[in-house]
Write a protein that holds these residues in place. Sequence first.
Motif, PDB file in Angstrom:
ATOM      1  N   GLY A  57     -25.661  81.454 -22.875  1.00 26.73           N
ATOM      2  CA  GLY A  57     -25.853  80.638 -24.079  1.00 26.73           C
ATOM      3  C   GLY A  57     -24.660  80.744 -25.013  1.00 26.73           C
ATOM      4  N   GLU A  58     -24.925  80.579 -26.296  1.00 27.23           N
ATOM      5  CA  GLU A  58     -23.825  80.561 -27.262  1.00 27.23           C
ATOM      6  C   GLU A  58     -23.147  81.927 -27.389  1.00 27.23           C
ATOM      7  OE1 GLU A  58     -25.697  77.663 -30.444  1.00 27.23           O
ATOM      8  OE2 GLU A  58     -23.587  77.262 -30.042  1.00 27.23           O
ATOM      9  N   ASP A  70     -16.657  69.613 -29.285  1.00 26.94           N
ATOM     10  CA  ASP A  70     -16.789  69.161 -30.671  1.00 26.94           C
ATOM     11  C   ASP A  70     -16.013  67.864 -30.882  1.00 26.94           C
ATOM     12  OD1 ASP A  70     -17.791  69.638 -33.304  1.00 26.94           O
ATOM     13  OD2 ASP A  70     -15.756  70.139 -33.917  1.00 26.94           O
ATOM     14  N   LEU A  98     -24.079  73.844 -28.141  1.00 25.84           N
ATOM     15  CA  LEU A  98     -25.278  73.065 -28.434  1.00 25.84           C
ATOM     16  C   LEU A  98     -24.996  72.031 -29.524  1.00 25.84           C
ATOM     17  CD1 LEU A  98     -28.271  72.566 -27.819  1.00 25.84           C
ATOM     18  CD2 LEU A  98     -28.842  74.275 -29.541  1.00 25.84           C
ATOM     19  N   LYS A  99     -24.672  72.506 -30.718  1.00 28.65           N
ATOM     20  CA  LYS A  99     -24.460  71.568 -31.839  1.00 28.65           C
ATOM     21  C   LYS A  99     -23.335  70.591 -31.513  1.00 28.65           C
ATOM     22  CE  LYS A  99     -25.593  75.381 -34.850  1.00 28.65           C
ATOM     23  NZ  LYS A  99     -24.950  76.522 -35.540  1.00 28.65           N
ATOM     24  N   GLU A 131     -32.206  68.016 -23.866  1.00 29.16           N
ATOM     25  CA  GLU A 131     -32.396  69.177 -24.734  1.00 29.16           C
ATOM     26  C   GLU A 131     -31.097  69.588 -25.409  1.00 29.16           C
ATOM     27  OE1 GLU A 131     -34.820  70.401 -26.102  1.00 29.16           O
ATOM     28  OE2 GLU A 131     -33.896  72.169 -26.989  1.00 29.16           O
TER      29      GLU A 131
END
Lengths: 189, 63
Positions: A57-58, A70, A98-99, A131
């Motif tokens: 994950g992050e 980004d 994610l973001k 998701e």
Amino acid sequence: MELMRPLSIPVILGTTRQGRMSAYAARLLTAELSKQAGVETELIDISTLPLPTGDAGEAIKDSGFAAKMDRADGLVIVSPEYNHGYSGLLKHVLDSCLKEYVHKAVGIAGVSAGPFGGARGIQGLLPVMRELGLVNIFWDVNFTNVQKLFDADGKLLDESFYRWIDKFLKELIWMSKTLRYGREHIELT
Amino acid sequence: MAAENRMTCPRCSELMNHHADKIICESASPEIGVPFSGSVAELHQCPGCGAGVSRPEVIGDGV
């Protein structure tokens, strides 16, 4: 809609396997994207990214990859099918952000040795894309029977794929433009 | 979102657009009585330079 800044649509090569034929597909899509007016692209090979497996994950976010996500307005993911699924390392890399993905377009190109061109792997990826906040387009590219589709130098042997790729990219660019306008101008109410 | 809560772009100082709220599932532990485990991040995008910024959800106009 005229855009002052070019669209950024990188291509992610989603496998680290030796001898991967998906690399030919990813290079082809990167080359075709680079011909599109107003689009900047690059090939992101996940085998070149640091992939620690002690966490996920992050927590394992790579700053270089995150900066590219980004900046991106859309993504092409080249996803080989292994045992009827997508690559575990591709998921490992995608989960590190994610973001950075939210309200951005994604098109998936499946690759397989068989006649379905990675379709089962793509189907598995679709809910993951949702998701992550990515928006799936309704075109895929399915590189079927991939050992016969490219020669030893990576040249595409079936010219009919170019029309298919063109449809895929046009839809992805339209969606990327539209979602960029939405991100920048349409307020969440 | 109230106009006074709009973020200013850290890169070019334009006012940014709040375009999404996203649950960040990994960022908090589950709590009893809460319908999801995680927090909500606001996502803002700059119409000038394209920069994206996030911040924790501002509830009740930031009060």
